[in-house]
Design a protein around this motif. Structure first.
Motif: not given
Length: 415
Positions: A272-284, A327-331
């Motif tokens: 989901t959008e939330e899961q994708l955002d959480a995954r990228i935040l974790r990588e960051f 920027e993150r959300q745009h990506f």
């Protein structure tokens, strides 16, 4: 003794001839090529996806054009019966992913050989290198055919099984549509289907050879979604192919004739959008002092990474702890809506099948006989019927052939 002519020695033609031949019916099969089954030989990349081993109800969901027309014929000669036919004719079959049925040998020639053996066993007279030029009529019934050399031959029944417009090197050049129109039957507009898509963007061509699995493809005409599918696709030197690209072509062809269409790939549809955002935040968070390009490389195939960086709008050398939320959300939007523009298809030269054909309104669904011309039948791809990949188009050929053959046999019994 009744006499029937079948025009076209492809899948539908051969099956009609085999099933229609009886003690009281003499069948003549006319093929303009030097051998039978030329298109059948190359189907399924030479392996021949004979049918699909799904329940008949599911078969209809894979028919794109006029599924209801096929209710009678598809139930009368379903996938299980088709498999029984070929097994009895000596071809061992196997079922693969997606219920696709193939010869165990992976050789389409086994299917052709089985049909040829059955033609011989049933005493069907096969005329190769023989082109039928036109049909002969007497008022509202067919009475025979005229060959290219001018010879006239008389028949009680004539079956048109000439195929569509795809793979024209195999002899499919639209003869059947001309026969239909000359008989006063309507033919719907023809367009290539199950055909690769051409796209506008240079970055799509840069991805040539990259195959993506488990992605979602959506193609829109303005706000209207024309196609939405999940599966596998392939980037090419001209655009997009693979199962998703081919399937999409069957739904967007008409709209594409009017204007280019916008398409999107969701590269991570399982999140989901939330899961994708959480995954990228974790990588960051785990790589906070690393450059953006070195952190997101784990998310994509190597070939896709430069394109994502180019389109993403974030400086590849920026440290991830300096990347803003916007920027993150745009990506992330790019990941779920990777854009492309469909400008056209590769045409009939690369199409697996033809969309459009002899209007089913002109044909009796239970027998494939023309309503206006007694004794004239149309079977297979020449009809306005088409389906997705997976053995469904050949199942249409077998089922329509069976319907016509049964009617010819029934007429034999009545005499």
């Amino acid at each position: 003794m009744r006499k029937a002519a079948v025009i076209g020695g492809g899948a539908a033609g051969m099956m009609t001839a085999v099933l229609a031949a009886g003690e009281k019916t003499e069948i003549h099969l006319y093929e303009k090529n030097e051998k039978l089954g030329k298109k059948l030989f190359i189907t399924g990349k030479g392996r021949c996806n004979v049918t699909n081993d799904c329940p008949t109800e599911e078969f209809f969901t894979n028919v794109v054009t006029n599924p209801k027309f096929l209710y009678s014929s598809a139930y009368s000669f379903d996938s299980a019966q088709v498999q029984e036919f070929f097994e009895a004719a000596g071809v061992r079959l196997k079922v693969e992913r997606g219920n696709r049925v193939f010869p165990e040998s992976d050789h389409s020639s086994d299917i052709i050989r089985a049909l040829e053996t059955e033609l011989k066993r049933k005493n069907v007279q096969v005329h190769k290198n023989t082109k039928v030029k036109e049909l002969l009529f007497e008022e509202d019934r067919v009475k025979g055919i005229r060959l290219e050399n001018g010879k006239e031959l008389f028949y009680d029944d004539v079956v048109v099984a000439t195929g569509g417009m795809s793979y024209q090197t195999t002899g499919s050049d639209g003869d059947g549509y001309r026969f239909a129109e000359e008989a006063g039957l309507a033919v719907t507009p023809l367009r290539p289907a199950l055909v690769p898509l051409e796209t506008e963007e240079a970055y799509i061509r840069e991805l040539q050879g990259l195959s993506l699995k488990n992605v979602t493809m959506t193609i829109k005409n303005g706000k209207k979604t024309l196609f939405d599918g999940f599966g596998e696709m392939l980037f090419t030197h001209f655009g997009i192919s693979g199962p998703l690209g081919l399937s999409a072509s069957s739904y967007i062809g008409k709209a594409l004739e009017q204007q280019p269409l916008k398409g999107y790939l969701n590269l991570k549809p399982a999140l989901t959008e939330e899961q994708l955002d959480a995954r990228i935040l974790r990588e960051f968070e785990e790589n906070r002092n690393k450059q953006f390009r070195n952190v997101i490389n784990s998310l994509f195939p190597a070939k896709l990474l430069p394109v994502m960086l180019s389109l993403g709008g974030i400086d590849p050398y920026k440290q991830v702890n300096a990347v803003s939320k916007a920027e993150r959300q745009h990506f992330e939007e790019l990941i779920t809506h990777f854009p492309f523009t469909v400008t056209g298809t590769r045409g009939f030269r690369e199409a697996i099948i033809t969309q459009g054909g002899v209007s089913v309104k002109e044909i009796r669904p239970g027998t494939m006989e023309a309503k206006k011309k007694e004794g004239l039948y149309f079977v297979g791809e020449v009809l306005d019927l088409d389906a997705l990949t997976g053995g469904f188009n050949l199942q249409i050929a077998w089922a329509s052939a069976h319907a016509a053959a049964e009617e010819i046999r029934a007429k034999e019994e009545q005499e």
